[in-house]
Design an enzyme around this catalytic site. Structure first.
Site, PDB file in Angstrom:
ATOM      1  N   LYS A  13      77.114  31.884 106.925  1.00 55.31           N
ATOM      2  CA  LYS A  13      77.607  30.936 107.087  1.00 55.31           C
ATOM      3  C   LYS A  13      79.488  30.765 106.175  1.00 55.31           C
ATOM      4  O   LYS A  13      79.366  29.723 106.545  1.00 55.31           O
ATOM      5  CB  LYS A  13      76.357  30.124 105.154  1.00 55.31           C
ATOM      6  CG  LYS A  13      75.948  31.481 104.554  1.00 55.31           C
ATOM      7  CD  LYS A  13      74.587  30.411 103.635  1.00 55.31           C
ATOM      8  CE  LYS A  13      74.694  31.749 102.674  1.00 55.31           C
ATOM      9  NZ  LYS A  13      74.422  32.819 102.879  1.00 55.31           N
ATOM     10  N   ARG A  88      71.613  29.645  94.069  1.00 58.91           N
ATOM     11  CA  ARG A  88      70.710  30.615  94.481  1.00 58.91           C
ATOM     12  C   ARG A  88      68.915  30.722  93.606  1.00 58.91           C
ATOM     13  O   ARG A  88      68.844  31.888  94.684  1.00 58.91           O
ATOM     14  CB  ARG A  88      71.344  31.904  94.971  1.00 58.91           C
ATOM     15  CG  ARG A  88      71.727  32.729  96.210  1.00 58.91           C
ATOM     16  CD  ARG A  88      72.507  34.014  95.130  1.00 58.91           C
ATOM     17  NE  ARG A  88      72.589  35.544  96.711  1.00 58.91           N
ATOM     18  CZ  ARG A  88      74.186  35.789  97.409  1.00 58.91           C
ATOM     19  NH1 ARG A  88      74.990  34.235  97.446  1.00 58.91           N
ATOM     20  NH2 ARG A  88      73.932  36.087  98.542  1.00 58.91           N
ATOM     21  N   ARG A 123      77.586  44.766 110.231  1.00 56.51           N
ATOM     22  CA  ARG A 123      79.136  43.802 109.004  1.00 56.51           C
ATOM     23  C   ARG A 123      79.795  45.390 109.189  1.00 56.51           C
ATOM     24  O   ARG A 123      79.580  46.162 108.199  1.00 56.51           O
ATOM     25  CB  ARG A 123      78.715  43.021 108.666  1.00 56.51           C
ATOM     26  CG  ARG A 123      79.743  42.670 107.826  1.00 56.51           C
ATOM     27  CD  ARG A 123      79.338  40.847 107.144  1.00 56.51           C
ATOM     28  NE  ARG A 123      78.508  41.079 105.786  1.00 56.51           N
ATOM     29  CZ  ARG A 123      77.827  41.001 105.440  1.00 56.51           C
ATOM     30  NH1 ARG A 123      78.565  38.905 105.192  1.00 56.51           N
ATOM     31  NH2 ARG A 123      77.375  40.621 103.527  1.00 56.51           N
ATOM     32  N   ARG A 156      80.140  47.572 102.734  1.00 50.97           N
ATOM     33  CA  ARG A 156      79.544  46.985 101.756  1.00 50.97           C
ATOM     34  C   ARG A 156      77.830  48.152 101.369  1.00 50.97           C
ATOM     35  O   ARG A 156      77.499  47.754 102.305  1.00 50.97           O
ATOM     36  CB  ARG A 156      79.373  45.310 101.374  1.00 50.97           C
ATOM     37  CG  ARG A 156      80.407  44.833 101.679  1.00 50.97           C
ATOM     38  CD  ARG A 156      80.842  43.374 101.390  1.00 50.97           C
ATOM     39  NE  ARG A 156      78.949  42.699 100.813  1.00 50.97           N
ATOM     40  CZ  ARG A 156      79.185  41.638 101.206  1.00 50.97           C
ATOM     41  NH1 ARG A 156      79.647  40.585 101.615  1.00 50.97           N
ATOM     42  NH2 ARG A 156      77.973  40.945 100.480  1.00 50.97           N
ATOM     43  N   ARG A 167      67.901  42.264  99.599  1.00 54.33           N
ATOM     44  CA  ARG A 167      68.308  41.090  99.485  1.00 54.33           C
ATOM     45  C   ARG A 167      67.308  40.138 100.106  1.00 54.33           C
ATOM     46  O   ARG A 167      66.866  38.277 100.080  1.00 54.33           O
ATOM     47  CB  ARG A 167      70.068  40.865 100.083  1.00 54.33           C
ATOM     48  CG  ARG A 167      70.659  41.939  99.339  1.00 54.33           C
ATOM     49  CD  ARG A 167      72.081  42.254  99.955  1.00 54.33           C
ATOM     50  NE  ARG A 167      72.882  41.208 100.303  1.00 54.33           N
ATOM     51  CZ  ARG A 167      74.255  41.009 101.244  1.00 54.33           C
ATOM     52  NH1 ARG A 167      74.058  42.248 101.644  1.00 54.33           N
ATOM     53  NH2 ARG A 167      74.616  40.305 101.475  1.00 54.33           N
TER      54      ARG A 167
HETATM   55  P1  AMP Z   1      77.026  37.238  99.362  1.00 50.83           P
HETATM   56  O1  AMP Z   1      78.220  37.675  99.634  1.00 50.83           O
HETATM   57  O2  AMP Z   1      77.040  35.983  99.233  1.00 50.83           O
HETATM   58  O3  AMP Z   1      76.350  37.638 100.091  1.00 50.83           O
HETATM   59  O4  AMP Z   1      76.801  37.871  97.583  1.00 50.83           O
HETATM   60  C1  AMP Z   1      77.245  39.214  97.340  1.00 50.83           C
HETATM   61  C2  AMP Z   1      75.713  39.998  96.225  1.00 50.83           C
HETATM   62  O5  AMP Z   1      76.635  39.315  94.884  1.00 50.83           O
HETATM   63  C3  AMP Z   1      74.530  39.278  96.035  1.00 50.83           C
HETATM   64  O6  AMP Z   1      73.258  40.434  96.667  1.00 50.83           O
HETATM   65  C4  AMP Z   1      74.140  39.141  94.055  1.00 50.83           C
HETATM   66  O7  AMP Z   1      74.102  40.569  93.682  1.00 50.83           O
HETATM   67  C5  AMP Z   1      75.531  38.464  94.282  1.00 50.83           C
HETATM   68  N1  AMP Z   1      75.655  36.832  94.227  1.00 50.83           N
HETATM   69  C6  AMP Z   1      76.868  36.533  95.113  1.00 50.83           C
HETATM   70  N2  AMP Z   1      76.304  34.994  94.779  1.00 50.83           N
HETATM   71  C7  AMP Z   1      75.089  34.876  93.613  1.00 50.83           C
HETATM   72  C8  AMP Z   1      74.696  34.278  92.793  1.00 50.83           C
HETATM   73  N3  AMP Z   1      75.086  32.481  92.627  1.00 50.83           N
HETATM   74  N4  AMP Z   1      73.779  34.112  91.998  1.00 50.83           N
HETATM   75  C9  AMP Z   1      73.376  35.602  91.279  1.00 50.83           C
HETATM   76  N5  AMP Z   1      74.429  36.340  91.823  1.00 50.83           N
HETATM   77  C10 AMP Z   1      74.520  36.356  93.317  1.00 50.83           C
END
Ligand code: AMP
Length: 209
Positions: A13, A88, A123, A156, A167
Site C-alpha cells: 500500500k 489501525r 524487504r 528493519r 505484526r
Molecule cells: P508501518 O511502516 O506502517 O508498517 O508501521 C511500522 C510500525 O509502526 C508498526 O508495526 C507499529 O508498531 C507502528 N505504527 C504505525 N502506524 C501505526 C498506527 N496507526 N497505530 C499504531 N502503531 C502504528
C-alpha cells in the site's frame, strides 16, 4: 480527496500511495514513517514508541492519534491526503470521525499471509533516504547499496521473522475489524495486492475516477 489505504503490512500500500501522491498531488501520510522519524530524532515520543515498533506491536492509540492530528493540520493537507497505515484500530478510526475528518474512500489491499511473509522478509530499506528494495523482486544494482543515494541498505527490525509474525497477528486482531467498519459506511473497495505494482495502481486509478 481524503483516502485511507488499508491492508496488512507488506501488502504494497505504501508503494501505491507514493504513486497516487505523485499523480494526484496529495501527500502520503504514513504513520510508520512519522514514527520512525521520531525514533531517529530520539524525541520523547520516539523513545516511547521504540519498543512497540521494534517488536511489531501497535504504538498506543493516543500517541499515534496526536501525531496524525498534527500532521493533518499542515497546509499541504488542505486538498486531501492518503492515510497509509492509519487507522489501525477502531478507536483510531473513531478519532478521525470525532475530529470531523470525512474520508471519501477506503481502499483495502489484500494478500495471503505467505506472500506477505516473503515480501517483508526480503524487504531492505535505505538508511539514508528510506527508499525500499526487495532483494528478490526489486534488488539494488549493487548489493546492499541504494541506487538513488548510495546509502547502505538494512533490514528493519520489524521485518525480521518474529516481528513479522506479531505484526500479522496484530493486523488480524486490531486492524481487520476496520474492513467491516468502513464496509458498513459504504466506503470500502478491495483490491488484490498480489499483482505487480503497475497493475495494482491501474486498478486503484479506476476506483479513484
Ligand atoms: P508501518 O511502516 O506502517 O508498517 O508501521 C511500522 C510500525 O509502526 C508498526 O508495526 C507499529 O508498531 C507502528 N505504527 C504505525 N502506524 C501505526 C498506527 N496507526 N497505530 C499504531 N502503531 C502504528
Amino acid at each position: 480527496m481524503k483516502l485511507i489505504f488499508l491492508g496488512p503490512p507488506g501488502v504494497g500500500k505504501g508503494t501505491i500511495a507514493k504513486m497516487v501522491s505523485r499523480d494526484y498531488n496529495i501527500p502520503q501520510i504514513s504513520t510508520g514513517d512519522l514514527l520512525r522519524a521520531e525514533l531517529k530524532l530520539e524525541s520523547e515520543l520516539g523513545q516511547k514508541a521504540k519498543e512497540y515498533i521494534e517488536g511489531g506491536h501497535l504504538v498506543p492509540d493516543e500517541l499515534v492519534i496526536n501525531l496524525l492530528k498534527n500532521r493533518i493540520n499542515k497546509e499541504d493537507c488542505e486538498n486531501g491526503f492518503i492515510l497509509d497505515g492509519f487507522p489501525r484500530t477502531i478507536p483510531q478510526a473513531k478519532a478521525l470521525l470525532e475530529h470531523g475528518i470525512t474520508i471519501d474512500k477506503v481502499i483495502n489491499f489484500t494478500s495471503p499471509n505467505e506472500v506477505i511473509i516473503k515480501r517483508l522478509s526480503s524487504r531492505r530499506t535505505c538508511k539514508n533516504c528510506g527508499a525500499i528494495y526487495n532483494i528478490i523482486t526489486v534488488p539494488p544494482k549493487v548489493e546492499n547499496t541504494c541506487d538513488k543515494c548510495q546509502g547502505e541498505l538494512f533490514q528493519r527490525d520489524d521485518d525480521k521473522p518474529e516481528a513479522i509474525k506479531n505484526r500479522l497477528v496484530v493486523y488480524k486482531l486490531s486492524t481487520e475489524p476496520l474492513i467491516e467498519f468502513y464496509e458498513t459506511q459504504g466506503k470500502l473497495v478491495s483490491i488484490d495486492g498480489t499483482d505487480t505494482p503497475q497493475i495494482v495502481y491501474e486498478k486503484t486509478k479506476e476506483i479513484l475516477k
